[in-house]
Design a protein around this motif. Structure first.
Motif, mmCIF file in Angstrom:
data_model
loop_
_atom_site.group_PDB
_atom_site.id
_atom_site.type_symbol
_atom_site.label_atom_id
_atom_site.label_comp_id
_atom_site.label_asym_id
_atom_site.label_seq_id
_atom_site.Cartn_x
_atom_site.Cartn_y
_atom_site.Cartn_z
ATOM 1 N N LEU A 60 0.875 -1.047 0.110
ATOM 2 C CA LEU A 60 -0.063 -0.085 -0.050
ATOM 3 C C LEU A 60 1.014 1.364 0.036
ATOM 4 O O LEU A 60 1.706 1.282 1.006
ATOM 5 N N PRO A 61 0.887 1.984 -1.217
ATOM 6 C CA PRO A 61 1.707 3.374 -1.026
ATOM 7 C C PRO A 61 1.387 4.174 -0.168
ATOM 8 O O PRO A 61 0.062 4.404 0.180
ATOM 9 N N ALA A 62 2.243 5.302 0.217
ATOM 10 C CA ALA A 62 1.727 6.410 1.269
ATOM 11 C C ALA A 62 1.666 7.707 0.355
ATOM 12 O O ALA A 62 2.355 7.833 -0.556
ATOM 13 N N VAL A 63 0.939 8.375 0.954
ATOM 14 C CA VAL A 63 0.582 9.864 0.258
ATOM 15 C C VAL A 63 0.581 10.593 1.465
ATOM 16 O O VAL A 63 0.414 10.281 2.697
ATOM 17 N N GLY A 64 0.747 12.066 1.248
ATOM 18 C CA GLY A 64 1.017 13.020 2.135
ATOM 19 C C GLY A 64 0.175 14.281 1.780
ATOM 20 O O GLY A 64 0.380 14.500 0.419
ATOM 21 N N ASN A 65 -0.743 14.894 2.505
ATOM 22 C CA ASN A 65 -1.606 15.830 2.125
ATOM 23 C C ASN A 65 -1.871 17.008 3.093
ATOM 24 O O ASN A 65 -1.555 16.865 4.274
ATOM 25 N N GLY A 102 -0.730 22.801 0.421
ATOM 26 C CA GLY A 102 0.487 21.920 -0.236
ATOM 27 C C GLY A 102 1.269 21.613 0.868
ATOM 28 O O GLY A 102 2.649 21.212 0.537
ATOM 29 N N SER A 103 1.089 21.908 2.209
ATOM 30 C CA SER A 103 2.109 21.393 3.575
ATOM 31 C C SER A 103 1.484 20.497 4.178
ATOM 32 O O SER A 103 0.673 20.705 5.240
ATOM 33 N N PRO A 104 1.540 19.192 3.861
ATOM 34 C CA PRO A 104 2.572 18.440 2.971
ATOM 35 C C PRO A 104 1.887 18.182 1.752
ATOM 36 O O PRO A 104 0.671 18.641 1.497
ATOM 37 N N HIS A 105 2.758 17.557 0.834
ATOM 38 C CA HIS A 105 2.190 17.136 -0.511
ATOM 39 C C HIS A 105 2.691 15.961 -1.230
ATOM 40 O O HIS A 105 3.594 15.690 -0.420
ATOM 41 N N THR A 106 2.402 15.450 -2.033
ATOM 42 C CA THR A 106 2.673 14.269 -2.862
ATOM 43 C C THR A 106 3.448 14.358 -4.080
ATOM 44 O O THR A 106 2.796 15.327 -4.809
ATOM 45 N N VAL A 107 4.836 13.802 -4.133
ATOM 46 C CA VAL A 107 5.371 14.176 -5.560
ATOM 47 C C VAL A 107 5.429 12.992 -6.240
ATOM 48 O O VAL A 107 5.682 11.790 -5.799
ATOM 49 N N VAL A 108 4.611 12.807 -7.454
ATOM 50 C CA VAL A 108 4.345 11.598 -8.221
ATOM 51 C C VAL A 108 5.207 11.651 -9.507
ATOM 52 O O VAL A 108 5.092 12.702 -10.286
ATOM 53 N N LEU A 109 5.664 10.517 -9.854
ATOM 54 C CA LEU A 109 6.210 10.223 -10.990
ATOM 55 C C LEU A 109 5.186 10.035 -12.076
ATOM 56 O O LEU A 109 4.534 8.884 -11.897
ATOM 57 N N ALA A 110 4.698 10.696 -13.153
ATOM 58 C CA ALA A 110 3.666 10.535 -14.032
ATOM 59 C C ALA A 110 4.219 10.517 -15.227
ATOM 60 O O ALA A 110 5.095 11.147 -15.791
ATOM 61 N N GLU A 111 3.718 9.806 -16.572
ATOM 62 C CA GLU A 111 3.985 9.757 -17.800
ATOM 63 C C GLU A 111 3.593 11.156 -18.214
ATOM 64 O O GLU A 111 4.296 11.805 -19.288
ATOM 65 N N ASP A 112 2.597 11.979 -17.819
ATOM 66 C CA ASP A 112 2.364 13.359 -18.036
ATOM 67 C C ASP A 112 1.377 13.783 -17.108
ATOM 68 O O ASP A 112 0.918 13.439 -16.304
ATOM 69 N N LEU A 113 0.948 15.293 -17.192
ATOM 70 C CA LEU A 113 0.150 15.691 -16.287
ATOM 71 C C LEU A 113 -1.363 15.778 -16.777
ATOM 72 O O LEU A 113 -1.978 16.586 -16.970
ATOM 73 N N THR A 114 -1.893 14.501 -16.626
ATOM 74 C CA THR A 114 -3.236 14.102 -16.960
ATOM 75 C C THR A 114 -3.849 13.262 -15.528
ATOM 76 O O THR A 114 -2.992 12.893 -14.690
ATOM 77 N N VAL A 115 -5.048 13.324 -15.432
ATOM 78 C CA VAL A 115 -5.720 12.701 -14.399
ATOM 79 C C VAL A 115 -5.398 11.353 -14.075
ATOM 80 O O VAL A 115 -4.816 10.698 -13.038
ATOM 81 N N ALA A 116 -5.533 10.461 -15.333
ATOM 82 C CA ALA A 116 -4.911 9.143 -15.413
ATOM 83 C C ALA A 116 -3.476 8.917 -15.054
ATOM 84 O O ALA A 116 -3.544 7.915 -14.258
#
Length: 528
Positions: A364-369, A380-394
């Motif tokens: 189960l991945p962790a997120v922060g918000n 934005g304190s805190p926030h989650t930094v995500v590696l995504a293929e592009d800036l889309t919802v999917a």
């Protein structure tokens, strides 16, 4: 959760959680038949001339005793020709001894399509945050859905979140304003794509509130705050209603992706439904002992969304997570300013990582918000930094689901984390497969945490600690093997309040670490 006046500092957001528990920010349980638990007395008033035409009103009064159902449904007959339905309510708040719950009662409404769990009749919810609301074809009070006011039996819904020993006496006045309906409300939903940078790390806050539930910021202020915080995306998560979905469109842009969601506030914990279809309502009227949560979670996933338990160790009534994690896609381990319950959430998450590795199950991945409601809470304190293929919802949701993400207290914190061995390299959320005794170099590069402490943690616990220089930038390299560590994750902590690295923190001298500045999801090490 319902808002209170804030005084600033790390405890302010927890005051919001406590107030939300006490003021009834979304009760839950199985949906009863649409009838009040105790008889309600109705008193009708004759038609009167209002500003927009004649109107009729009915006053419903009643009493609820301790042990009342989670929801009480008050039927209201709506005749043809109603332009607007308006509701105002109040209830008594008798004094109670210290430590005894006082009266707190939520409110919402369902239209003539009924009150069935997950049904189509939902028309709005404001918890305990508003004393009155109105709905018409053209507009509605935030938290409520504009649309036709069709004839039939509507139900005002009371959620007696807490009932004092003396009982709770309520008064609900329903006003039916007659006349021709106005023009239909036209929602403006945000696009599902923003101008991205291709495959890259994107920063986002997945837990935010507006005036459409218990926040004090209007959506325009939230969008501006997200841009000021250097975020690439946000998720709209007002409590128990999708009413804000249709106003985000003009506030998105090439520089800001706005994802639609909801914070589903039950009596046995809160969860984030991330990536909902526009206008999609997620029901919250159930407890852990019901079988509704797995079915509701499955519906969210069916539409491509994520199920994320929120602040699972929050100590206040109805906030602690009691549904288990089998039906979850990620878990919020860091919520607002760092506090004791975040420590517990990280510890619990780490224990589940060990179990997942042991049992060969999906982790189960962790997120922060931020869970920001109003100033001085920082978006934005805190926030989650995500590696995504592009800036889309999917793509953003896919990155969160895969655990290709790390958590940061602000955009000032930079981080890179990899494991290298046997000529191969793996990043956050990935798997490095090497011979069991082959050396694996774990590398963490950090900036933006002056005097911080780096902790490298495996399934055996912390195996390496190192201090960062005064300027907050540095690289830590540690060698291990896949036979010794099934995963490695990193924490970057601030110094404790007295300036001593790794020797306590601002929450109290008994904790061995300072507040979190950054936290990674793990890199997994598999041996051949």
């Amino acid at each position: 959760m319902d808002e209170v006046e804030q005084t600033g500092g790390p405890t302010s957001r927890r005051a919001v959680l406590r107030a939300g528990a006490g003021l009834a920010a979304g009760a839950a349980a199985g949906v009863a038949a649409p009838a009040p638990a105790a008889p309600a007395t109705a008193r009708a008033a004759g038609a009167e001339a209002g500003a927009g035409g004649p109107e009729r009103s009915v006053v419903l009064t009643g009493r609820l005793d301790s042990g009342a159902p989670d929801f009480v449904y008050l039927p209201v007959e709506v005749p043809p020709g109603v332009r607007e339905i308006a509701v105002a309510y109040s209830y008594d708040r008798p004094p109670v001894p210290p430590g005894t719950p006082g009266n707190a009662c939520d409110i919402g409404i369902f239209d003539e399509r009924g009150t069935a769990l997950g049904g189509r009749g939902f028309r709005g919810w404001s918890g305990g945050f508003r004393q009155e609301f109105a709905i018409s074809r053209s507009a509605a009070t935030p938290g409520y859905l504009p649309g036709p006011v069709r004839p039939g039996t509507w139900h005002v819904v009371l959620g007696p979140y807490q009932v004092a020993p003396q009982g709770l006496n309520y008064r609900v006045e329903v006003t039916l304003r007659l006349g021709e309906p106005g023009p239909a409300f036209v929602p403006a939903y945000p696009p599902e794509r923003a101008r991205g940078r291709g495959r890259a790390w994107y920063r986002g806050d997945c837990h935010l509130h507006t005036v459409h539930s218990d926040g004090r910021r209007v959506p325009e202020e939230v969008a501006a705050g997200a841009r000021a915080a250097g975020l690439d995306f946000i998720v709209s998560t007002d409590h128990n209603t999708p009413s804000s979905h249709g106003v985000w469109g003009p506030l998105a842009g090439p520089d800001l992706l706005i994802v639609l969601g909801e914070e589903v506030t039950t009596r046995n914990g809160h969860w984030l439904a991330l990536g909902l279809p526009p206008g999609r309502f997620v029901d919250w009227r159930y407890r852990s002992r019901d079988d509704a949560f797995p079915r509701t979670a499955a519906q969210v996933r069916l539409h491509g969304g994520l199920v994320v338990p929120a602040h699972p160790f929050c100590p206040y009534v109805a906030c602690q997570w009691k549904f288990g994690y089998r039906d979850s896609d990620a878990v919020e381990v860091w919520n607002g300013p760092w506090t004791y319950d975040d420590e517990s959430a990280v510890d619990g998450w780490d224990a589940r990582l060990v179990e997942a590795v042991r049992d060969g199950r999906h982790w189960l991945p962790a997120v922060g918000n931020s869970d920001a409601h109003s100033a001085p809470q920082v978006i934005g304190s805190p926030h989650t930094v995500v590696l995504a293929e592009d800036l889309t919802v999917a793509d953003v949701l896919a990155g969160i689901r895969a655990g290709h993400s790390w958590l940061a207290e602000s955009a000032a914190v930079q981080l890179e984390f990899t494991a290298t061995g046997g000529g191969l390299q793996a990043g956050i959320g990935e798997v490095l497969t090497v011979p069991g005794q082959a050396p694996v170099d774990v590398r963490l590069t950090v900036a933006g945490v002056p005097g911080g402490t780096v902790r490298l943690i495996t399934d055996e616990g912390q195996l390496h600690q190192e201090s960062l220089p005064a300027d907050g930038a540095g690289t830590v390299v540690w060698r291990t093997t896949a036979s010794l560590a099934s995963y490695v994750r990193a924490e970057v902590r601030h110094p404790r309040a007295d300036g001593t690295p790794g020797r306590g923190n601002s929450m109290g001298p008994d904790l061995p670490w300072g507040p979190m500045a950054a936290l990674t999801n793990p890199v997994f090490l598999h041996s051949t």
